[in-house]
Design a protein around this motif. Structure first.
Motif, PDB file in Angstrom:
ATOM      1  N   ASN A  54       0.827  -1.210   0.000  1.00 12.50           N
ATOM      2  CA  ASN A  54       0.000   0.000   0.000  1.00 12.50           C
ATOM      3  C   ASN A  54       0.863   1.262   0.000  1.00 12.50           C
ATOM      4  OD1 ASN A  54      -2.443  -1.306  -0.066  1.00 12.50           O
ATOM      5  ND2 ASN A  54      -2.665  -1.346   2.154  1.00 12.50           N
ATOM      6  N   TYR A  55       1.930   1.258   0.781  1.00 13.69           N
ATOM      7  CA  TYR A  55       2.807   2.425   0.833  1.00 13.69           C
ATOM      8  C   TYR A  55       3.444   2.676  -0.532  1.00 13.69           C
ATOM      9  CZ  TYR A  55       6.380   5.677   2.371  1.00 13.69           C
ATOM     10  OH  TYR A  55       7.164   6.789   2.510  1.00 13.69           O
ATOM     11  N   TYR A  56       3.891   1.604  -1.168  1.00 11.03           N
ATOM     12  CA  TYR A  56       4.543   1.749  -2.471  1.00 11.03           C
ATOM     13  C   TYR A  56       3.562   2.286  -3.520  1.00 11.03           C
ATOM     14  CZ  TYR A  56       6.799   0.544  -6.865  1.00 11.03           C
ATOM     15  OH  TYR A  56       7.330   0.593  -8.126  1.00 11.03           O
ATOM     16  N   GLN A  57       2.323   1.831  -3.463  1.00  8.63           N
ATOM     17  CA  GLN A  57       1.350   2.235  -4.466  1.00  8.63           C
ATOM     18  C   GLN A  57       0.787   3.637  -4.217  1.00  8.63           C
ATOM     19  OE1 GLN A  57      -1.418  -1.036  -4.486  1.00  8.63           O
ATOM     20  NE2 GLN A  57      -0.192  -2.208  -5.943  1.00  8.63           N
ATOM     21  N   THR A  58       0.754   4.067  -2.979  1.00 17.53           N
ATOM     22  CA  THR A  58       0.143   5.363  -2.682  1.00 17.53           C
ATOM     23  C   THR A  58       1.142   6.509  -2.639  1.00 17.53           C
ATOM     24  OG1 THR A  58       0.298   4.908  -0.309  1.00 17.53           O
ATOM     25  CG2 THR A  58      -1.783   4.368  -1.407  1.00 17.53           C
ATOM     26  N   HIS A  59       2.405   6.237  -2.401  1.00 19.78           N
ATOM     27  CA  HIS A  59       3.407   7.301  -2.313  1.00 19.78           C
ATOM     28  C   HIS A  59       4.223   7.363  -3.595  1.00 19.78           C
ATOM     29  CE1 HIS A  59       2.306   6.744   1.867  1.00 19.78           C
ATOM     30  NE2 HIS A  59       2.815   7.941   2.119  1.00 19.78           N
ATOM     31  N   ASP A  60       4.725   8.515  -3.868  1.00 23.62           N
ATOM     32  CA  ASP A  60       5.507   8.729  -5.090  1.00 23.62           C
ATOM     33  C   ASP A  60       6.988   8.527  -4.796  1.00 23.62           C
ATOM     34  OD1 ASP A  60       5.840   9.318  -7.762  1.00 23.62           O
ATOM     35  OD2 ASP A  60       6.154  11.460  -7.373  1.00 23.62           O
ATOM     36  N   GLU A  61       7.333   7.273  -4.472  1.00 21.22           N
ATOM     37  CA  GLU A  61       8.718   6.918  -4.184  1.00 21.22           C
ATOM     38  C   GLU A  61       9.100   5.723  -5.038  1.00 21.22           C
ATOM     39  OE1 GLU A  61       9.568   6.350  -0.070  1.00 21.22           O
ATOM     40  OE2 GLU A  61       8.529   8.169   0.539  1.00 21.22           O
ATOM     41  N   THR A  62      10.392   5.607  -5.300  1.00 20.05           N
ATOM     42  CA  THR A  62      10.862   4.477  -6.094  1.00 20.05           C
ATOM     43  C   THR A  62      10.857   3.206  -5.248  1.00 20.05           C
ATOM     44  OG1 THR A  62      13.170   4.806  -5.481  1.00 20.05           O
ATOM     45  CG2 THR A  62      12.367   5.992  -7.436  1.00 20.05           C
ATOM     46  N   LEU A  63      10.980   2.100  -5.934  1.00 20.81           N
ATOM     47  CA  LEU A  63      11.014   0.812  -5.243  1.00 20.81           C
ATOM     48  C   LEU A  63      12.220   0.717  -4.320  1.00 20.81           C
ATOM     49  CD1 LEU A  63       9.335  -1.759  -5.174  1.00 20.81           C
ATOM     50  CD2 LEU A  63      10.785  -2.690  -6.947  1.00 20.81           C
ATOM     51  N   ALA A  64      13.335   1.288  -4.730  1.00 25.55           N
ATOM     52  CA  ALA A  64      14.548   1.266  -3.901  1.00 25.55           C
ATOM     53  C   ALA A  64      14.348   2.082  -2.629  1.00 25.55           C
ATOM     54  CB  ALA A  64      15.731   1.805  -4.691  1.00 25.55           C
ATOM     55  N   GLU A  65      13.676   3.216  -2.729  1.00 27.51           N
ATOM     56  CA  GLU A  65      13.435   4.054  -1.546  1.00 27.51           C
ATOM     57  C   GLU A  65      12.495   3.356  -0.569  1.00 27.51           C
ATOM     58  OE1 GLU A  65      13.941   8.439  -3.638  1.00 27.51           O
ATOM     59  OE2 GLU A  65      11.967   7.487  -3.541  1.00 27.51           O
ATOM     60  N   VAL A  66      11.465   2.717  -1.103  1.00 31.76           N
ATOM     61  CA  VAL A  66      10.524   1.995  -0.238  1.00 31.76           C
ATOM     62  C   VAL A  66      11.224   0.814   0.424  1.00 31.76           C
ATOM     63  CG1 VAL A  66       8.396   0.644  -0.210  1.00 31.76           C
ATOM     64  CG2 VAL A  66       8.512   2.725  -1.563  1.00 31.76           C
ATOM     65  N   SER A  67      12.056   0.115  -0.334  1.00 29.56           N
ATOM     66  CA  SER A  67      12.763  -1.034   0.248  1.00 29.56           C
ATOM     67  C   SER A  67      13.727  -0.582   1.337  1.00 29.56           C
ATOM     68  CB  SER A  67      13.503  -1.810  -0.836  1.00 29.56           C
ATOM     69  OG  SER A  67      14.564  -1.056  -1.354  1.00 29.56           O
ATOM     70  N   ALA A  68      14.361   0.584   1.156  1.00 30.65           N
ATOM     71  CA  ALA A  68      15.258   1.101   2.187  1.00 30.65           C
ATOM     72  C   ALA A  68      14.480   1.530   3.421  1.00 30.65           C
ATOM     73  CB  ALA A  68      16.053   2.277   1.638  1.00 30.65           C
ATOM     74  N   LYS A  69      13.310   2.109   3.216  1.00 29.78           N
ATOM     75  CA  LYS A  69      12.503   2.578   4.345  1.00 29.78           C
ATOM     76  C   LYS A  69      12.022   1.406   5.209  1.00 29.78           C
ATOM     77  CE  LYS A  69       8.554   5.260   5.633  1.00 29.78           C
ATOM     78  NZ  LYS A  69       7.996   6.551   5.430  1.00 29.78           N
ATOM     79  N   PHE A  70      11.589   0.323   4.562  1.00 27.31           N
ATOM     80  CA  PHE A  70      11.055  -0.831   5.301  1.00 27.31           C
ATOM     81  C   PHE A  70      12.102  -1.910   5.548  1.00 27.31           C
ATOM     82  CE2 PHE A  70       7.156   1.026   3.585  1.00 27.31           C
ATOM     83  CZ  PHE A  70       6.353   0.996   4.708  1.00 27.31           C
TER      84      PHE A  70
END
Length: 177
Positions: free
Chosen positions: A71-87
């Motif tokens: 859900n975070y990846y689909q709703t926020h305007d961030e790359t997959l790498a940024e989301v993976s680093a965040k989580f």
């Protein structure tokens, strides 16, 4: 797949950040894949030095966590790498979760048993069937078994009575009276 030590990763990243050397020159100098060096640098920029360390323990994630990440990846305007680093999850893992969720729904994110199915003996199958039946069916089945036992006992008793009348009492019993 080659696993590199965290010390090597740290040396390569620090050398890149200190000097005016490009990723491709650094990869040729160290004899490493250029894409791999680029990933190390990107992970270091996103997550810091902890991103360069290897994990020694296999992690498992709950269904809720997986859904939250998707859900975070689909709703926020961030790359997959940024989301993976965040989580703190691999980007390829997020991609796999997302694909499975889109194709099969939330059932695909639940853990599945691993390995080969065990061979079940005949008796265990009967026990599982009894457990799966509801209580009323179990009681009906018990009642029919008891009725059959009662019927068999009555037949046996009748046969004994008829044999006693046909053959009479044994001679030993007549003497004791």
């Amino acid at each position: 797949m080659v696993k590199y030590s965290s010390e090597l990763k740290a040396e390569v990243v620090s050398e890149y950040l200190q000097g005016d050397i490009s990723i491709s020159l650094l990869s040729k100098k160290r004899n490493l894949p250029r894409i791999q060096v680029g990933r190390w640098i990107q992970n270091f920029r996103l997550s810091g030095a902890d991103a360069l360390k290897r994990r020694r323990v296999k992690r498992s994630f709950s269904v809720e966590f997986k859904v939250d990440v998707i859900n975070y990846y689909q709703t926020h305007d961030e790359t997959l790498a940024e989301v993976s680093a965040k989580f703190d999850v691999n980007s390829c893992q997020i991609s796999l979760w997302r694909t499975a969720f889109n194709q099969y729904g939330i059932e695909a994110l639940k853990p599945h048993p691993k390995g080969r199915k065990t061979k079940v003996k005949h008796n265990k199958k009967k026990l599982r069937k009894l457990v799966n039946k509801n209580e009323i069916d179990q009681l009906r089945e018990e009642l029919t078994k008891k009725n059959q036992e009662l019927y068999d006992a009555k037949l046996e008793n009748e046969i004994l009575k008829k044999s006693m009348t046909l053959f009479g009492t044994p001679k030993d019993e007549r003497k004791h009276k």
